[in-house]
Design a protein around this motif. Sequence first.
Motif, PDB file in Angstrom:
ATOM      1  N   ILE A   1       0.866  -1.178   0.000  1.00 51.54           N
ATOM      2  CA  ILE A   1       0.000   0.000   0.000  1.00 51.54           C
ATOM      3  C   ILE A   1       0.901   1.226   0.000  1.00 51.54           C
ATOM      4  O   ILE A   1       1.749   1.383   0.879  1.00 51.54           O
ATOM      5  CB  ILE A   1      -0.928   0.006   1.225  1.00 51.54           C
ATOM      6  CG1 ILE A   1      -1.811  -1.252   1.221  1.00 51.54           C
ATOM      7  CG2 ILE A   1      -1.795   1.260   1.241  1.00 51.54           C
ATOM      8  CD1 ILE A   1      -2.657  -1.402   2.465  1.00 51.54           C
ATOM      9  N   TYR A   2       0.708   2.099  -0.987  1.00 54.36           N
ATOM     10  CA  TYR A   2       1.603   3.235  -1.171  1.00 54.36           C
ATOM     11  C   TYR A   2       0.832   4.553  -1.152  1.00 54.36           C
ATOM     12  O   TYR A   2      -0.291   4.625  -1.652  1.00 54.36           O
ATOM     13  CB  TYR A   2       2.335   3.111  -2.507  1.00 54.36           C
ATOM     14  CG  TYR A   2       3.320   1.967  -2.563  1.00 54.36           C
ATOM     15  CD1 TYR A   2       4.643   2.153  -2.207  1.00 54.36           C
ATOM     16  CD2 TYR A   2       2.916   0.698  -2.964  1.00 54.36           C
ATOM     17  CE1 TYR A   2       5.555   1.107  -2.266  1.00 54.36           C
ATOM     18  CE2 TYR A   2       3.811  -0.361  -3.015  1.00 54.36           C
ATOM     19  CZ  TYR A   2       5.138  -0.148  -2.661  1.00 54.36           C
ATOM     20  OH  TYR A   2       6.022  -1.187  -2.700  1.00 54.36           O
ATOM     21  N   PRO A   3       1.449   5.595  -0.583  1.00 55.96           N
ATOM     22  CA  PRO A   3       0.819   6.919  -0.634  1.00 55.96           C
ATOM     23  C   PRO A   3       0.998   7.531  -2.016  1.00 55.96           C
ATOM     24  O   PRO A   3       2.026   7.335  -2.667  1.00 55.96           O
ATOM     25  CB  PRO A   3       1.595   7.717   0.426  1.00 55.96           C
ATOM     26  CG  PRO A   3       2.945   7.072   0.462  1.00 55.96           C
ATOM     27  CD  PRO A   3       2.711   5.602   0.183  1.00 55.96           C
ATOM     28  N   ILE A   4      -0.017   8.233  -2.470  1.00 55.77           N
ATOM     29  CA  ILE A   4       0.095   8.991  -3.713  1.00 55.77           C
ATOM     30  C   ILE A   4      -0.177  10.457  -3.385  1.00 55.77           C
ATOM     31  O   ILE A   4      -1.026  10.770  -2.552  1.00 55.77           O
ATOM     32  CB  ILE A   4      -0.867   8.478  -4.803  1.00 55.77           C
ATOM     33  CG1 ILE A   4      -2.320   8.479  -4.310  1.00 55.77           C
ATOM     34  CG2 ILE A   4      -0.472   7.091  -5.256  1.00 55.77           C
ATOM     35  CD1 ILE A   4      -3.324   8.104  -5.390  1.00 55.77           C
ATOM     36  N   THR A   5       0.547  11.323  -4.017  1.00 53.15           N
ATOM     37  CA  THR A   5       0.435  12.747  -3.755  1.00 53.15           C
ATOM     38  C   THR A   5       0.005  13.467  -5.024  1.00 53.15           C
ATOM     39  O   THR A   5       0.684  13.395  -6.037  1.00 53.15           O
ATOM     40  CB  THR A   5       1.771  13.327  -3.264  1.00 53.15           C
ATOM     41  OG1 THR A   5       2.161  12.647  -2.075  1.00 53.15           O
ATOM     42  CG2 THR A   5       1.644  14.810  -2.962  1.00 53.15           C
ATOM     43  N   GLY A   6      -1.137  14.126  -4.952  1.00 53.12           N
ATOM     44  CA  GLY A   6      -1.636  14.849  -6.108  1.00 53.12           C
ATOM     45  C   GLY A   6      -2.080  13.910  -7.218  1.00 53.12           C
ATOM     46  O   GLY A   6      -2.392  12.738  -7.001  1.00 53.12           O
ATOM     47  N   ARG A   7      -2.108  14.428  -8.429  1.00 58.03           N
ATOM     48  CA  ARG A   7      -2.555  13.638  -9.580  1.00 58.03           C
ATOM     49  C   ARG A   7      -1.514  12.574  -9.920  1.00 58.03           C
ATOM     50  O   ARG A   7      -0.335  12.873 -10.111  1.00 58.03           O
ATOM     51  CB  ARG A   7      -2.780  14.561 -10.777  1.00 58.03           C
ATOM     52  CG  ARG A   7      -3.426  13.883 -11.981  1.00 58.03           C
ATOM     53  CD  ARG A   7      -3.663  14.904 -13.086  1.00 58.03           C
ATOM     54  NE  ARG A   7      -4.285  14.283 -14.251  1.00 58.03           N
ATOM     55  CZ  ARG A   7      -5.588  14.156 -14.432  1.00 58.03           C
ATOM     56  NH1 ARG A   7      -6.422  14.642 -13.517  1.00 58.03           N
ATOM     57  NH2 ARG A   7      -6.076  13.573 -15.508  1.00 58.03           N
TER      58      ARG A   7
END
Length: 238
Positions: free
Chosen positions: A146-152
């Motif tokens: 599970i990974y964080p995504i930032t913005g688009r």
Amino acid sequence: MRNWMRFLWVAVLAMLLAGCAGSGGTRRSAGNAVAGIDLPPPDTTAASGAYEGASDYRIGAQDLLQISVFGVQDLDKEVRVNSNGQISLPLVGGVMAGGKTIPELETDLAKKYADGFLQNPQVSVFVKEYTSQRVTLEGAVKKPGIYPITGRTSLLQAIALAEGVDDKIADLGGIVLMRQVGGRRKAAVYDLRLVRKGLVEDPQVYGDDIVVVEQSGSKSAFRRFIETMPAIGVFRWF
């Protein structure tokens, strides 16, 4: 017997496909797939890009919050969380918002406004723009998790978070993107080779999306479904 089972399996898949088309699904053949396939935004995200997800989302730096106090329009304000996790509001001044869930921040603000300012304030917090969400990557990627995504974030960028696909076992024609739309699980299948070449649009991924990279030669039910489709991508309801 083996031929009979194969015939039965193809018949079942044909029925599934017919049901998919009848329920608003979309299928694109290889001949007209160059425009790409795009799933609608998930239930957790409005068309404007505003986050409307579960209450366990924790506010992060650079999130844009819409703060409303019922009956006190002068206190309604849009504020962006600074790099230290703080926001500044009328009357109460600086407030730590980073790391808190939306209900936690609402409760905290209500207490601050009630402390000498308002009687029984009802505070609402809405994340108008989020900068940090999580996406799940499974299957034949180098580092599932599970990974964080930032913005688009696009599908290719999301896969890069898991250090790319495992070239030894990944089936690049079986990249499955799943998300919750309209209260139901919806999925699209992509051919990563065509996405990389720009022949198919690199789709946007959202918080709570699940990306599954199928293994080459996998005998899963989804794998069999993909193999029967002369298509680059297909919508399917679960």
